[in-house]
Scaffold this active site. Structure first.
Site, PDB file in Angstrom:
ATOM      1  N   ASP A  27      87.095  59.142  -6.029  1.00 41.35           N
ATOM      2  CA  ASP A  27      87.435  60.082  -4.949  1.00 41.35           C
ATOM      3  C   ASP A  27      87.111  61.493  -5.447  1.00 41.35           C
ATOM      4  O   ASP A  27      87.589  61.906  -6.513  1.00 41.35           O
ATOM      5  CB  ASP A  27      88.934  59.932  -4.633  1.00 41.35           C
ATOM      6  CG  ASP A  27      89.342  60.683  -3.382  1.00 41.35           C
ATOM      7  OD1 ASP A  27      90.060  60.103  -2.562  1.00 41.35           O
ATOM      8  OD2 ASP A  27      88.975  61.865  -3.232  1.00 41.35           O
ATOM      9  N   ASP A  77      84.028  60.936   0.819  1.00 42.04           N
ATOM     10  CA  ASP A  77      84.168  61.290  -0.607  1.00 42.04           C
ATOM     11  C   ASP A  77      84.860  60.181  -1.398  1.00 42.04           C
ATOM     12  O   ASP A  77      85.417  60.432  -2.457  1.00 42.04           O
ATOM     13  CB  ASP A  77      84.943  62.607  -0.751  1.00 42.04           C
ATOM     14  CG  ASP A  77      86.441  62.432  -0.660  1.00 42.04           C
ATOM     15  OD1 ASP A  77      86.892  61.540   0.073  1.00 42.04           O
ATOM     16  OD2 ASP A  77      87.159  63.169  -1.348  1.00 42.04           O
ATOM     17  N   GLU A  78      84.796  58.963  -0.879  1.00 43.30           N
ATOM     18  CA  GLU A  78      85.619  57.917  -1.472  1.00 43.30           C
ATOM     19  C   GLU A  78      84.921  56.562  -1.439  1.00 43.30           C
ATOM     20  O   GLU A  78      84.385  56.177  -0.398  1.00 43.30           O
ATOM     21  CB  GLU A  78      86.879  57.846  -0.599  1.00 43.30           C
ATOM     22  CG  GLU A  78      88.006  57.118  -1.186  1.00 43.30           C
ATOM     23  CD  GLU A  78      89.172  57.028  -0.199  1.00 43.30           C
ATOM     24  OE1 GLU A  78      89.284  57.857   0.719  1.00 43.30           O
ATOM     25  OE2 GLU A  78      89.955  56.092  -0.355  1.00 43.30           O
TER      26      GLU A  78
HETATM   27  P1  TTP Z   1      90.714  63.537   0.531  1.00 39.88           P
HETATM   28  O1  TTP Z   1      89.973  62.803  -0.522  1.00 39.88           O
HETATM   29  O2  TTP Z   1      91.967  62.929   1.082  1.00 39.88           O
HETATM   30  O3  TTP Z   1      91.099  64.990   0.030  1.00 39.88           O
HETATM   31  P2  TTP Z   1      90.317  65.998  -0.906  1.00 39.88           P
HETATM   32  O4  TTP Z   1      89.051  65.397  -1.425  1.00 39.88           O
HETATM   33  O5  TTP Z   1      90.164  67.298  -0.190  1.00 39.88           O
HETATM   34  O6  TTP Z   1      91.343  66.246  -2.074  1.00 39.88           O
HETATM   35  P3  TTP Z   1      91.761  65.274  -3.269  1.00 39.88           P
HETATM   36  O7  TTP Z   1      91.386  66.017  -4.506  1.00 39.88           O
HETATM   37  O8  TTP Z   1      93.227  65.110  -3.115  1.00 39.88           O
HETATM   38  O9  TTP Z   1      90.991  64.007  -3.090  1.00 39.88           O
HETATM   39  O10 TTP Z   1      89.752  63.802   1.759  1.00 39.88           O
HETATM   40  C1  TTP Z   1      88.369  64.085   1.602  1.00 39.88           C
HETATM   41  C2  TTP Z   1      87.931  65.123   2.594  1.00 39.88           C
HETATM   42  O11 TTP Z   1      88.244  64.697   3.912  1.00 39.88           O
HETATM   43  C3  TTP Z   1      88.630  66.468   2.434  1.00 39.88           C
HETATM   44  O12 TTP Z   1      87.974  67.318   1.506  1.00 39.88           O
HETATM   45  C4  TTP Z   1      88.661  67.006   3.806  1.00 39.88           C
HETATM   46  C5  TTP Z   1      88.651  65.813   4.718  1.00 39.88           C
HETATM   47  N1  TTP Z   1      90.005  65.616   5.276  1.00 39.88           N
HETATM   48  C6  TTP Z   1      90.289  66.179   6.508  1.00 39.88           C
HETATM   49  O13 TTP Z   1      89.441  66.812   7.139  1.00 39.88           O
HETATM   50  N2  TTP Z   1      91.556  66.032   7.008  1.00 39.88           N
HETATM   51  C7  TTP Z   1      92.545  65.351   6.347  1.00 39.88           C
HETATM   52  O14 TTP Z   1      93.684  65.252   6.832  1.00 39.88           O
HETATM   53  C8  TTP Z   1      92.222  64.769   5.063  1.00 39.88           C
HETATM   54  C9  TTP Z   1      93.288  64.044   4.283  1.00 39.88           C
HETATM   55  C10 TTP Z   1      90.952  64.930   4.585  1.00 39.88           C
HETATM   56 MG    MG Z   2      89.020  63.535  -2.272  1.00 41.46          MG
END
Ligand code: TTP
Ligand code: MG
Length: 348
Positions: A16, A114-115
């Site tokens: 991720d 991103d996952e």
């Molecule tokens: P995530 O992987 O949940 O969050 P992140 O990558 O920003 O942070 P982390 O380091 O905790 O992984 O989500 C990936 C992307 O998806 C994030 O950058 C933005 C988008 N997203 C939204 O637009 N709305 C949301 O509610 C979430 C959870 C994510």
């Molecule tokens: Mg992320």
């Protein structure tokens, strides 16, 4: 890379990217690196009505997080930098990340931009799996200048919990023998599928830690949460049999062409259709795809669009035969109108 075969022990890697949208923005706005950055709707000086997509780790220190109203984020940190999301840009980066990941497993599930989950059972032991995890992190950073967090364990859910365990830029390995110890004291919110709503139901019964799920038992959890409750119970024992879901194969293959200017000349339209058909047949024979129908698409200069499909069988998959058919299909539409676009598609 070997990904087939029945490996006795499953090893799953979950990756991720850290604060993905925010990190992506700092690549093209280096002046924002290490700054509190919020990606989301326009805050409009605190009156904005949208939400936060994500926040850099620096901005998270102010209590800002995904899904929060942007007006609240603005109140929490007036001096944060705010940018609107640019999904197309993030998608391009995501595609390149997946290109890297696909080198390391054929069994890969895209769980988001991103996952991803990768079945890396072929590494056979956790030492090699850990080396692979480091290698992937290194390559993602070298090629894309992005940090990510990786979790490696015996199943998807545990791997995901592990990747979130040391964020940002973490690498967490949970071997089978450490599984129960790892899970025991985790807050229930760490479990994928337990959001604020489910957590608040569980907390009413004093269930705050994964171990509490185990102690309260399957029947009770099933009674209050249904089938989901049963899954949470099994997870508290380290049991999770969810398979990697690979993307379904494409069930059609097509090409279209937009003319430089709108066209009336039938022969010119046919010549373009001929080219599209040749290319498609070429691709079909290379990939040995089975075909059941062909679709012609026509868009007039006023953007009015029509599609027309006909069944075909595998013996008919020959250029001369199909070109005649396609011409007839196109002619149905021409009607002395100017054409903007022509498309051909084969369905499986
Ligand atoms: P995530 O992987 O949940 O969050 P992140 O990558 O920003 O942070 P982390 O380091 O905790 O992984 O989500 C990936 C992307 O998806 C994030 O950058 C933005 C988008 N997203 C939204 O637009 N709305 C949301 O509610 C979430 C959870 C994510
Ligand atoms: Mg992320």
């Amino acid at each position: 890379m070997k990904t087939r075969g029945n490996y006795k022990n499953k090893i799953i890697l979950h990756l991720d990217l850290d604060a993905f949208f925010a990190q992506a923005e700092t690549l093209r706005h280096p002046e924002l690196k290490n700054k509190p950055l919020v990606i989301g709707a326009d805050p409009k000086g605190g009156k904005g009505r949208g939400v936060v997509s994500t926040a850099s780790y620096e901005a998270r220190k102010f209590g800002i997080h995904s899904g929060q109203p942007i007006s609240k984020a603005f109140k929490l940190c007036k001096n944060c930098f705010f940018l609107k999301p640019d999904i197309n840009y993030y998608k391009k980066i995501s595609k390149r990340i997946f290109k890297i990941l696909k080198k390391y497993s054929k069994r890969i599930e895209k769980a988001g931009l991103d996952e991803a989950y990768l079945d890396i059972s072929y590494t056979k032991d956790f030492k090699k799996a850990e080396e692979l995890g480091r290698k992937i992190k290194k390559e993602v950073f070298a090629k894309e200048k992005l940090t990510c967090s990786i979790g490696i364990s015996v199943s998807k859910k545990i791997a995901k919990i592990a990747s979130g365990y040391h964020k940002p830029n973490g690498l967490t390995i949970v071997k089978k023998e450490n599984l129960l110890e790892f899970l025991k004291n985790l807050d229930i919110e760490r479990i994928p599928g337990i959001g604020p709503k489910t957590a608040s139901i569980l907390k009413k019964y004093g269930i705050r830690k994964v171990n509490h799920l185990k102690l309260i038992g399957k029947d009770f959890l099933e009674k209050i949460l249904g089938k989901k409750g049963r899954d949470f119970y099994y997870l508290s024992l380290g049991i999770d049999n969810e398979e990697i879901k690979m993307r379904k194969k494409r069930n059609s293959i097509g090409r279209e062409y937009t003319f430089e200017k709108d066209i009336l000349d039938k022969n010119f339209i046919f010549s373009k259709a001929k080219e599209l058909l040749k290319n498609l047949l070429n691709e079909i024979s290379k990939k040995k795809i089975k075909i059941s129908s062909i679709v012609v698409k026509i868009r007039y200069s006023n953007f009015e669009t029509h599609t027309y499909s006909q069944k075909i069988n595998s013996e008919e998959l020959k250029f001369d035969f199909l070109f005649k058919k396609v011409k007839k299909m196109i002619e149905k539409f021409l009607d002395n109108k100017k054409i903007r676009l022509i498309g051909l598609r084969f369905l499986k």
